[in-house]
Every structure is written in structure tokens, then in C-alpha cells.
Design an enzyme around this catalytic site. Structure first.
Site, PDB file in Angstrom:
ATOM      1  N   LYS A   1       0.640  -1.061   0.092  1.00 48.00           N
ATOM      2  CA  LYS A   1      -0.142  -0.366   0.215  1.00 48.00           C
ATOM      3  C   LYS A   1       1.319   1.251   0.053  1.00 48.00           C
ATOM      4  O   LYS A   1       1.754   1.171   0.351  1.00 48.00           O
ATOM      5  CB  LYS A   1      -0.722   0.124   1.576  1.00 48.00           C
ATOM      6  CG  LYS A   1      -0.551   0.048   2.472  1.00 48.00           C
ATOM      7  CD  LYS A   1       0.208   1.461   3.206  1.00 48.00           C
ATOM      8  CE  LYS A   1       0.736   1.116   4.566  1.00 48.00           C
ATOM      9  NZ  LYS A   1       1.884   2.583   4.563  1.00 48.00           N
TER      10      LYS A   1
ATOM     11  N   PRO B   1       9.254  -4.308  -0.695  1.00 44.88           N
ATOM     12  CA  PRO B   1      10.505  -4.192   0.431  1.00 44.88           C
ATOM     13  C   PRO B   1       9.905  -4.096   2.166  1.00 44.88           C
ATOM     14  O   PRO B   1       9.217  -3.611   2.791  1.00 44.88           O
ATOM     15  CB  PRO B   1       9.910  -2.589   0.523  1.00 44.88           C
ATOM     16  CG  PRO B   1       9.818  -2.350  -1.353  1.00 44.88           C
ATOM     17  CD  PRO B   1       8.812  -3.281  -1.145  1.00 44.88           C
ATOM     18  N   VAL B   2      10.797  -4.537   2.483  1.00 42.36           N
ATOM     19  CA  VAL B   2      11.090  -4.445   3.903  1.00 42.36           C
ATOM     20  C   VAL B   2      11.067  -2.933   4.881  1.00 42.36           C
ATOM     21  O   VAL B   2      12.117  -2.661   4.770  1.00 42.36           O
ATOM     22  CB  VAL B   2      12.182  -5.991   4.002  1.00 42.36           C
ATOM     23  CG1 VAL B   2      11.819  -6.378   5.691  1.00 42.36           C
ATOM     24  CG2 VAL B   2      11.027  -6.986   3.272  1.00 42.36           C
ATOM     25  N   ALA B   3      10.435  -3.113   6.054  1.00 38.03           N
ATOM     26  CA  ALA B   3      10.264  -2.113   7.225  1.00 38.03           C
ATOM     27  C   ALA B   3       9.971  -1.210   5.898  1.00 38.03           C
ATOM     28  O   ALA B   3      10.666   0.242   6.113  1.00 38.03           O
ATOM     29  CB  ALA B   3      11.173  -2.473   7.283  1.00 38.03           C
TER      30      ALA B   3
ATOM     31  N   MET C   1       5.561   0.411   3.392  1.00 42.05           N
ATOM     32  CA  MET C   1       4.423  -0.498   2.127  1.00 42.05           C
ATOM     33  C   MET C   1       3.921  -1.491   2.700  1.00 42.05           C
ATOM     34  O   MET C   1       3.292  -2.016   2.350  1.00 42.05           O
ATOM     35  CB  MET C   1       5.197  -0.344   1.287  1.00 42.05           C
ATOM     36  CG  MET C   1       5.518   0.450   0.043  1.00 42.05           C
ATOM     37  SD  MET C   1       6.322   0.438  -1.260  1.00 42.05           S
ATOM     38  CE  MET C   1       4.699   0.343  -1.806  1.00 42.05           C
TER      39      MET C   1
ATOM     40  N   ASP D   1      -2.649  -1.012   9.854  1.00 39.83           N
ATOM     41  CA  ASP D   1      -2.445  -1.259   8.255  1.00 39.83           C
ATOM     42  C   ASP D   1      -3.463  -2.654   7.957  1.00 39.83           C
ATOM     43  O   ASP D   1      -3.636  -2.978   6.541  1.00 39.83           O
ATOM     44  CB  ASP D   1      -1.356  -1.633   7.646  1.00 39.83           C
ATOM     45  CG  ASP D   1      -0.626  -0.021   8.330  1.00 39.83           C
ATOM     46  OD1 ASP D   1      -1.545   1.232   8.665  1.00 39.83           O
ATOM     47  OD2 ASP D   1      -0.005   0.247   7.779  1.00 39.83           O
TER      48      ASP D   1
HETATM   49  O1  C5P Z   1      -0.316  -0.906  14.976  1.00 44.32           O
HETATM   50  P1  C5P Z   1       1.096  -1.296  14.824  1.00 44.32           P
HETATM   51  O2  C5P Z   1       1.285  -2.610  15.638  1.00 44.32           O
HETATM   52  O3  C5P Z   1       0.509  -1.406  13.342  1.00 44.32           O
HETATM   53  O4  C5P Z   1       1.742   0.078  15.359  1.00 44.32           O
HETATM   54  C1  C5P Z   1       3.166   0.185  14.975  1.00 44.32           C
HETATM   55  C2  C5P Z   1       3.052   1.716  15.767  1.00 44.32           C
HETATM   56  O5  C5P Z   1       3.066   2.447  15.324  1.00 44.32           O
HETATM   57  C3  C5P Z   1       2.806   1.490  16.619  1.00 44.32           C
HETATM   58  O6  C5P Z   1       2.364   0.505  18.437  1.00 44.32           O
HETATM   59  C4  C5P Z   1       2.710   3.171  16.741  1.00 44.32           C
HETATM   60  O7  C5P Z   1       3.807   3.362  18.169  1.00 44.32           O
HETATM   61  C5  C5P Z   1       2.147   3.502  16.014  1.00 44.32           C
HETATM   62  N1  C5P Z   1       1.413   3.453  15.737  1.00 44.32           N
HETATM   63  C6  C5P Z   1       0.344   4.626  16.169  1.00 44.32           C
HETATM   64  N2  C5P Z   1      -0.603   5.249  15.584  1.00 44.32           N
HETATM   65  C7  C5P Z   1      -1.424   4.651  14.910  1.00 44.32           C
HETATM   66  C8  C5P Z   1      -0.828   3.290  14.439  1.00 44.32           C
HETATM   67  C9  C5P Z   1       0.694   3.162  14.803  1.00 44.32           C
HETATM   68  O8  C5P Z   1       1.111   5.350  16.586  1.00 44.32           O
HETATM   69  N3  C5P Z   1      -2.737   4.976  14.481  1.00 44.32           N
END
Ligand code: C5P
Length: 297
Positions: free
Chosen positions: A10, A95-97, A100, A137
Site C-alpha cells: 500500500k 520492500p521490508v520495513a 508499504m 494496517d
Molecule cells: O498498529 P501497529 O502495530 O502497526 O503500530 C505500530 C506502531 O506505530 C505503534 O506501536 C505506534 O507506535 C505507532 N502507531 C501510532 N498510531 C497509529 C498506528 C501506529 O502511533 N494509528
């Protein structure tokens, strides 16, 4: 018997970020667009849960229980009283990290693949709920197309897209940690009044009408200053793509992949070539959007 699921990457065509919430997440107005770069995840019954990965960046993919594909299999198995004994193979092309949603894509794909293999009878709502538990995501990786995500980004409303958009993605050396980028956003906005995030009407209109020039004028990513602050060299990549004729350039999600909207396939070829020869990125890939969500092959 094996089940293979294909799942797209994405790009966020709008990422509006609010102030941090008590739970540490940020409220978002997150307009997701699935793009045609895909991972393929295959699950096969096995003696115990294990993960393998192939592809040029396979060495960067964690193969332990932190992998979202493993967590997805375990979450679905637990709900249905099944042992999560599968071999999960990830053929990695996203791509990793990179910002996307490659890890999220593998989570959604493994979930759909295991659900198909085990015939759990879980409905779409249950699968989406498990996706939301796995990460902000992940639900979008399951549904694909284009959608507005609010809350953490997990509450989705589908968006109609009236045409095909052409992109080039510049892959950076090394990843960026999503929590670190959100942390930098908090640092940069500390003491300022962070408005509540809202979707842009002009952007939604551009998607609906399939107008690339209008979309170029409406793209925005409020995490971009934070990503650039942590990785200043991304400014050179953005400039190289713009100089090569991209309609617009932005950081994809939390980065460090940069995304270039271009007019057509020919322009995509030129911009990708220019980005590669600029030496400001590790690789550049052309892709079109929208792309379908996780699909059993
Ligand atoms: O939800 P996910 O595990 O992908 O989120 C990874 C990190 O990104 C969260 O621990 C948080 O630090 C940050 N995040 C955030 N607000 C969001 C989505 C992600 O602060 N809406």
C-alpha cells in the site's frame, strides 16, 4: 494440500495524524491505496508452526513468532481450537520495513490462507477483527482497493477509484521503525496545537475521478517531516524523482520508501531509471493502483 494467497503493498495518499492518544496510538485519517507490488504467502500442513521466506530481502524478514504471519495463524487457530501447525512460506517482493505495509500484508495473507486451509467458517467480520488485533494496517491489506481508515487506521470505509494511477517506488537502504517515526512526529509537534485528522475532499474527489494531476496536488503525509528528520537523505530521493518528471513525490507511510506519482507507464519507466542512476536509493520499482486485496490463488 497447500493454499497460496497473493497480497498487495500500500501507499498512503493522505496520512493526517492527530495528537497521541492515552493508549499511545494516534488517531488518523489514513487514505490507503493498494499498489501492484505483491507478496505471496503459502501455508502447508506441517508438524509444527514454522516460517520460511524467499526473495532478495528475505534475510531482513524475522522468522520467529514476531512475524505477523505467525501471529495471524496462531490467532485464528486459538479462536477455533485448532493447532497452528503449518509451514508458512513468504515469497517476499514488497520492500521490508519500508512503509508499504509488507509485514501487515503477510499477516493478512497468512490469515486468509489458514482460514481457507482449515475451513474455519470464519466470516469476513471475524477475519477483519483478527486483522485489527494484529496491527493498524492489517485490515486494509485484506480488503485492498482504496479505503479511508480512521481510529488507528483500522476502521475502514471503501473508496471508489475511477481510474488507474501509475507510481514509482524508490526503495531506501535500511528500514525505519514505525514507532520511532511516530515518536519523532510527537517530538516535532510538541507544544503545538495538533488538529483532529480529517480526510481531504479534494483528494477523495481525485481518486473518484481517476485524475492523476488532481491527485498529485492533493497528496499529503503528515509523517513526512518526521521521516525526513530521522533520514534527511530522503529529501535527495524526493528531489531526484521530481526532477525526472514525477507529478508529485512523498514519503510512503512512515517511510523510508518514497512514492512518485507519474502520468503513465512510459513516465514511470523514465522516473524509475533516473532514480536508480541518481544513486539516491537502492532500487526503484514501477507499479499501478488500485490493486485487489488478499486473494487466494
Ligand atoms: O498498529 P501497529 O502495530 O502497526 O503500530 C505500530 C506502531 O506505530 C505503534 O506501536 C505506534 O507506535 C505507532 N502507531 C501510532 N498510531 C497509529 C498506528 C501506529 O502511533 N494509528
Amino acid at each position: 494440500m497447500s493454499v497460496t494467497v497473493r497480497v498487495p503493498a500500500k501507499v498512503n495518499v493522505q496520512l493526517a495524524v492527530g495528537a497521541p492518544r492515552p493508549d499511545g496510538f494516534h488517531d488518523l485519517a489514513n487514505v490507503f491505496l493498494a499498489v501492484g507490488l505483491y507478496d505471496e504467502v503459502t501455508v502447508t500442513p506441517a508438524d509444527e508452526l514454522r516460517i520460511t521466506c524467499s526473495g532478495p530481502d528475505a534475510a531482513k524478514v524475522p522468522l520467529d513468532a514476531t512475524n505477523l504471519a505467525a501471529r495471524a495463524a496462531i490467532a485464528l487457530a486459538e479462536r477455533h481450537g485448532i493447532a497452528p501447525d503449518v509451514h508458512i512460506h513468504i515469497a517476499k517482493d514488497i520492500p521490508v520495513a519500508g512503509g508499504m505495509a509488507g509485514g501487515s500484508a503477510d499477516g493478512a495473507a497468512a490469515l486468509l490462507a489458514c482460514d481457507t486451509l482449515w475451513s474455519t467458517g470464519a466470516g469476513r467480520e471475524e477475519l477483519l477483527a483478527i486483522c485489527a488485533e494484529l496491527g493498524s494496517d492489517v485490515p486494509f491489506s485484506l480488503v485492498g482497493g482504496a479505503a479511508l481508515g480512521v481510529g488507528r487506521g483500522e476502521q475502514l470505509t471503501a473508496i471508489d477509484v475511477g481510474g488507474t494511477f501509475h507510481w514509482v517506488f524508490a526503495v531506501a537502504d535500511g528500514g525505519l521503525s514505525t514507532p520511532a517515526v511516530y515518536g519523532e512526529f510527537d517530538r516535532l509537534t510538541a507544544g503545538t496545537d495538533v488538529p483532529d485528522p480529517a480526510a481531504s475532499a479534494a483528494l477523495l474527489d481525485a481518486l473518484r475521478t481517476g485524475d492523476a494531476t488532481a491527485l498529485a496536488g492533493a497528496l499529503s503525509n503528515e509523517l513526512q517531516p518526521a521521516a525526513l528528520s530521522l533520514r534527511p537523505s530522503l529529501a535527495d530521493t524526493l528531489a531526484a524523482g521530481t526532477e525526472a518528471g514525477a507529478l508529485a513525490a512523498l514519503v510512503s507511510g512512515s517511510g523510508p520508501t518514497t512514492a512518485f506519482l507519474v502520468a503513465d507507464a512510459e513516465s514511470a519507466r523514465k522516473v524509475a531509471e533516473a532514480l536508480i542512476t541518481s544513486g539516491t536509493c537502492r532500487n526503484a520499482r514501477a507499479a499501478v493502483s488500485p490493486a485487489p486485496g488478499a486473494t487466494v490463488l
